[in-house]
Scaffold this active site. Structure first.
Site, PDB file in Angstrom:
ATOM      1  N   LYS A  52     -24.199  46.273  17.690  1.00 29.73           N
ATOM      2  CA  LYS A  52     -22.747  46.466  17.032  1.00 29.73           C
ATOM      3  C   LYS A  52     -22.635  45.625  15.903  1.00 29.73           C
ATOM      4  O   LYS A  52     -22.235  46.242  14.917  1.00 29.73           O
ATOM      5  CB  LYS A  52     -21.682  46.077  17.853  1.00 29.73           C
ATOM      6  CG  LYS A  52     -21.512  47.203  19.331  1.00 29.73           C
ATOM      7  CD  LYS A  52     -20.236  46.608  20.073  1.00 29.73           C
ATOM      8  CE  LYS A  52     -20.561  45.336  20.777  1.00 29.73           C
ATOM      9  NZ  LYS A  52     -21.597  45.183  21.678  1.00 29.73           N
ATOM     10  N   ARG A 129     -11.838  46.025  24.831  1.00 31.28           N
ATOM     11  CA  ARG A 129     -12.326  46.354  25.735  1.00 31.28           C
ATOM     12  C   ARG A 129     -11.864  46.784  26.942  1.00 31.28           C
ATOM     13  O   ARG A 129     -12.637  47.248  27.994  1.00 31.28           O
ATOM     14  CB  ARG A 129     -13.466  44.957  26.245  1.00 31.28           C
ATOM     15  CG  ARG A 129     -14.413  44.453  25.124  1.00 31.28           C
ATOM     16  CD  ARG A 129     -15.270  43.185  25.522  1.00 31.28           C
ATOM     17  NE  ARG A 129     -15.695  42.752  24.804  1.00 31.28           N
ATOM     18  CZ  ARG A 129     -16.811  41.865  24.623  1.00 31.28           C
ATOM     19  NH1 ARG A 129     -16.727  40.931  25.727  1.00 31.28           N
ATOM     20  NH2 ARG A 129     -17.412  41.425  23.555  1.00 31.28           N
ATOM     21  N   ARG A 163     -34.101  38.401  22.918  1.00 30.32           N
ATOM     22  CA  ARG A 163     -33.310  37.786  21.974  1.00 30.32           C
ATOM     23  C   ARG A 163     -33.432  36.134  22.056  1.00 30.32           C
ATOM     24  O   ARG A 163     -33.772  35.615  22.833  1.00 30.32           O
ATOM     25  CB  ARG A 163     -31.762  37.785  22.253  1.00 30.32           C
ATOM     26  CG  ARG A 163     -31.288  39.340  22.256  1.00 30.32           C
ATOM     27  CD  ARG A 163     -29.720  39.415  22.286  1.00 30.32           C
ATOM     28  NE  ARG A 163     -29.167  39.101  23.535  1.00 30.32           N
ATOM     29  CZ  ARG A 163     -27.880  39.472  23.859  1.00 30.32           C
ATOM     30  NH1 ARG A 163     -27.145  39.823  23.142  1.00 30.32           N
ATOM     31  NH2 ARG A 163     -27.301  39.108  25.062  1.00 30.32           N
ATOM     32  N   ARG A 207     -31.273  32.211  25.427  1.00 33.78           N
ATOM     33  CA  ARG A 207     -29.995  32.043  25.939  1.00 33.78           C
ATOM     34  C   ARG A 207     -30.075  31.974  27.396  1.00 33.78           C
ATOM     35  O   ARG A 207     -31.056  32.902  27.882  1.00 33.78           O
ATOM     36  CB  ARG A 207     -28.946  33.200  25.519  1.00 33.78           C
ATOM     37  CG  ARG A 207     -28.496  33.064  24.345  1.00 33.78           C
ATOM     38  CD  ARG A 207     -27.654  34.316  24.014  1.00 33.78           C
ATOM     39  NE  ARG A 207     -26.638  34.640  24.969  1.00 33.78           N
ATOM     40  CZ  ARG A 207     -25.732  35.747  24.668  1.00 33.78           C
ATOM     41  NH1 ARG A 207     -25.509  36.295  23.574  1.00 33.78           N
ATOM     42  NH2 ARG A 207     -25.161  36.259  25.599  1.00 33.78           N
ATOM     43  N   ARG A 218     -24.543  42.422  33.549  1.00 31.54           N
ATOM     44  CA  ARG A 218     -23.837  42.673  32.424  1.00 31.54           C
ATOM     45  C   ARG A 218     -23.550  44.096  31.872  1.00 31.54           C
ATOM     46  O   ARG A 218     -22.425  44.326  31.428  1.00 31.54           O
ATOM     47  CB  ARG A 218     -23.982  41.842  31.049  1.00 31.54           C
ATOM     48  CG  ARG A 218     -23.174  41.139  29.963  1.00 31.54           C
ATOM     49  CD  ARG A 218     -23.910  40.704  29.126  1.00 31.54           C
ATOM     50  NE  ARG A 218     -24.703  39.159  29.386  1.00 31.54           N
ATOM     51  CZ  ARG A 218     -25.801  38.984  28.813  1.00 31.54           C
ATOM     52  NH1 ARG A 218     -26.398  39.490  27.880  1.00 31.54           N
ATOM     53  NH2 ARG A 218     -26.318  37.809  29.321  1.00 31.54           N
TER      54      ARG A 218
END
Length: 272
Positions: A52, A129, A163, A207, A218
């Protein structure tokens, strides 16, 4: 696009929404603008890690509108000083979710600052959200279009696990080199890694919550909560579903085409 610019109002706002809209805090809400006098007011939705921020940022530059991500607003407020930042810091330190009221205080503060600088329009990244957030936003801004980015889950999982963050400069990268073969009628998909410059390579960290188990949970939570929001905007005729066909080189031209902007970038380059 003109059909998407019809102004809407809440006929029966919730008690919280009434309190919020009547608030006279230091972050006043701006009045709803006339659509013909402003730039686009769009929302980008999609799973964590779908991209996004990447595509919203590119469109922000192309259309000369601010890219507003609530995560950035929270981080900016945490780095400042004041009553709200102290309150926010306590919430984050306790590991609690930031309330809708605080998020909208930050958002209205950002929109008011943009108005003062002469900004017109915006692209919201990953917000709202929940239905409650969508209803409150409806009283703050007249949303034209909602773009829901989608990516097949196996690719999304691999992308999230790739990531990395540079521990020195804080920029985000991705080391995943994705090459999924087509099967069962689904096309293949390739995504090149987004590698850092050489001086950042040795400083990359992962992370702590980017594990397969955490990423899957998630995504499960996102799918569960996002469906009502998607239906909310779909019922208003404002939602566009866009399946990413690959990485940026493959997806960016297709996205511009879906948004009827495929000739806009060429005109901008020609005018430069």
């Amino acid at each position: 696009m003109s059909s998407l610019l019809t102004r809407t109002r809440l006929s029966n706002p919730s008690p919280f929404l009434r309190r919020f809209l009547s608030s006279t805090s230091s972050s006043p809400l701006r009045p709803l603008p006339n659509p013909v006098d402003r730039n686009v007011q769009w929302i980008f939705l999609g799973c964590p890690g779908v991209g996004k921020g990447t595509y919203a940022s590119r469109l922000s530059s192309l259309l000369s509108v601010p890219h507003i991500a609530t995560g950035d607003l929270v981080r900016d407020e945490l780095s400042s000083s004041g009553t709200l930042s102290d309150q926010l810091r306590e919430i984050v330190n306790r590991g609690e979710l930031v309330s809708d009221e605080i998020i909208f205080n930050l958002l209205s503060k950002r929109l008011a600052a943009g108005d003062a600088k002469g900004e017109s329009g915006f692209i919201l990244d990953g917000f709202p959200r929940t239905i409650n957030q969508a209803e409150i936003l409806k009283g703050v801004a007249d949303i034209d279009l909602v773009v829901n980015l989608k990516l097949r889950e196996d690719v999304l999982l691999e992308k999230c696990l790739g990531r990395r963050i540079c521990s020195q400069c804080g920029k985000n990268y991705n080391v995943a080199s994705i090459n999924v073969k087509g099967e069962n009628g689904r096309p293949g998909m390739s995504m090149a890694p987004l590698l850092p410059p050489q001086h950042c390579m040795s400083k990359l960290i992962t992370r702590s919550d980017d594990t397969e188990e955490v990423v899957k949970e998630r995504l499960r939570i996102y799918y569960e909560k996002s469906q009502p929001v998607e239906e909310y905007y779909r019922s208003q005729g404002k939602l566009i579903e866009f399946d990413l066909p690959g990485g940026i080189p493959e997806s960016w031209p297709k996205l511009l085409e879906a948004l009827k902007l495929d000739d806009y970038e060429e005109k901008q380059l020609a005018a430069a």
